[in-house]
Design an enzyme around this catalytic site. Structure first.
Site, PDB file in Angstrom:
ATOM      1  N   HIS A  17      79.816  81.425  26.405  1.00 53.46           N
ATOM      2  CA  HIS A  17      80.426  81.311  24.934  1.00 53.46           C
ATOM      3  C   HIS A  17      80.653  82.639  24.379  1.00 53.46           C
ATOM      4  O   HIS A  17      82.009  82.908  24.020  1.00 53.46           O
ATOM      5  CB  HIS A  17      79.393  80.568  24.105  1.00 53.46           C
ATOM      6  CG  HIS A  17      79.239  79.141  23.919  1.00 53.46           C
ATOM      7  ND1 HIS A  17      77.888  78.830  23.920  1.00 53.46           N
ATOM      8  CD2 HIS A  17      80.121  78.244  24.080  1.00 53.46           C
ATOM      9  CE1 HIS A  17      77.910  77.681  24.065  1.00 53.46           C
ATOM     10  NE2 HIS A  17      79.140  77.097  24.262  1.00 53.46           N
ATOM     11  N   LYS A  41      75.580  63.251  18.872  1.00 50.30           N
ATOM     12  CA  LYS A  41      74.869  63.947  19.641  1.00 50.30           C
ATOM     13  C   LYS A  41      73.422  64.192  18.968  1.00 50.30           C
ATOM     14  O   LYS A  41      73.252  64.286  17.844  1.00 50.30           O
ATOM     15  CB  LYS A  41      75.291  65.179  19.935  1.00 50.30           C
ATOM     16  CG  LYS A  41      76.510  65.418  20.874  1.00 50.30           C
ATOM     17  CD  LYS A  41      76.934  67.022  20.884  1.00 50.30           C
ATOM     18  CE  LYS A  41      78.082  67.181  21.948  1.00 50.30           C
ATOM     19  NZ  LYS A  41      78.259  68.509  22.014  1.00 50.30           N
ATOM     20  N   ARG A  91      85.530  75.966  32.368  1.00 52.76           N
ATOM     21  CA  ARG A  91      84.424  76.112  33.429  1.00 52.76           C
ATOM     22  C   ARG A  91      85.023  75.559  34.770  1.00 52.76           C
ATOM     23  O   ARG A  91      84.722  75.930  35.972  1.00 52.76           O
ATOM     24  CB  ARG A  91      83.134  75.702  33.252  1.00 52.76           C
ATOM     25  CG  ARG A  91      82.395  76.410  31.993  1.00 52.76           C
ATOM     26  CD  ARG A  91      81.146  75.730  31.680  1.00 52.76           C
ATOM     27  NE  ARG A  91      81.584  74.392  31.248  1.00 52.76           N
ATOM     28  CZ  ARG A  91      80.778  73.570  30.612  1.00 52.76           C
ATOM     29  NH1 ARG A  91      79.749  73.783  30.716  1.00 52.76           N
ATOM     30  NH2 ARG A  91      81.251  72.455  30.274  1.00 52.76           N
ATOM     31  N   SER A 128      75.043  74.427  27.037  1.00 56.60           N
ATOM     32  CA  SER A 128      73.989  74.418  26.364  1.00 56.60           C
ATOM     33  C   SER A 128      72.760  73.424  26.851  1.00 56.60           C
ATOM     34  O   SER A 128      71.608  73.540  26.656  1.00 56.60           O
ATOM     35  CB  SER A 128      74.463  74.349  24.947  1.00 56.60           C
ATOM     36  OG  SER A 128      75.155  75.321  24.523  1.00 56.60           O
TER      37      SER A 128
END
Length: 170
Positions: A17, A41, A91, A128
């Site tokens: 990040h 979440k 990514r 994460s």
């Protein structure tokens, strides 16, 4: 002034990040790191903790503001804050496939463009979720998160959701 929004839940913020945000700060006069909450979440850290970690970590970068997104659409948040762009790190091609429809919708809703920045190769594997799992299972994550985040991560304990000793890592 060229203003961009870099949104995310940042639970926790990690070096991947940071690398994207630092690069964005070179492209825009101001980058708002917009910390979001997805109520579907389960978070390790509260919204206030995630904001505090991001502020601590990004304090040395010029032109960075860290704040909560709040309720509602990201496109509306960007319009309200006068942002011309959303910055997202990619990514892999699966990130692109996930992000492209949202980028198109945000542009159609508010005219805000999305700028995709490819992640540096040594951060392609970071997420994460993976960092929390490795830390929970006793793995070394100090190369992946800032020092202040590492301290909180190690003192916060497991986030739950998996049986001790079991991991999709093998």
């Amino acid at each position: 002034m060229r203003r961009a929004v870099c949104p995310g839940s940042f639970d926790p913020i990690h070096n991947g990040h940071l690398e994207v945000i630092a690069r964005a700060s070179g492209l825009f006069d101001e980058v708002i790191v917009a910390v979001s909450t997805n109520y579907a979440k389960k978070y390790r850290f509260s919204l206030d903790e995630r904001i505090e970690m991001a502020r601590e970590t990004l304090a040395s970068l010029r032109g960075i503001i860290v704040e909560p997104v709040g309720e509602g659409l990201l496109a509306e948040y960007c319009r309200h804050r006068g942002a011309s762009a959303i910055v997202k790190g990619l990514r892999s091609s699966s990130d692109f496939d996930y992000e492209l429809p949202m980028a198109t919708m945000n542009r159609q809703l508010s005219g805000v463009e999305t700028v995709f920045l490819p992640a540096e190769s040594h951060y392609l594997h970071l997420s994460s979720t993976l960092i929390k799992e490795v830390a929970d299972l006793g793995g070394e994550v100090s190369d992946f998160v800032p020092r202040s985040v590492l301290k909180r991560l190690l003192s916060s304990g497991p986030a739950g959701g998996h049986a001790p000793g079991l991991s999709p890592l093998g």
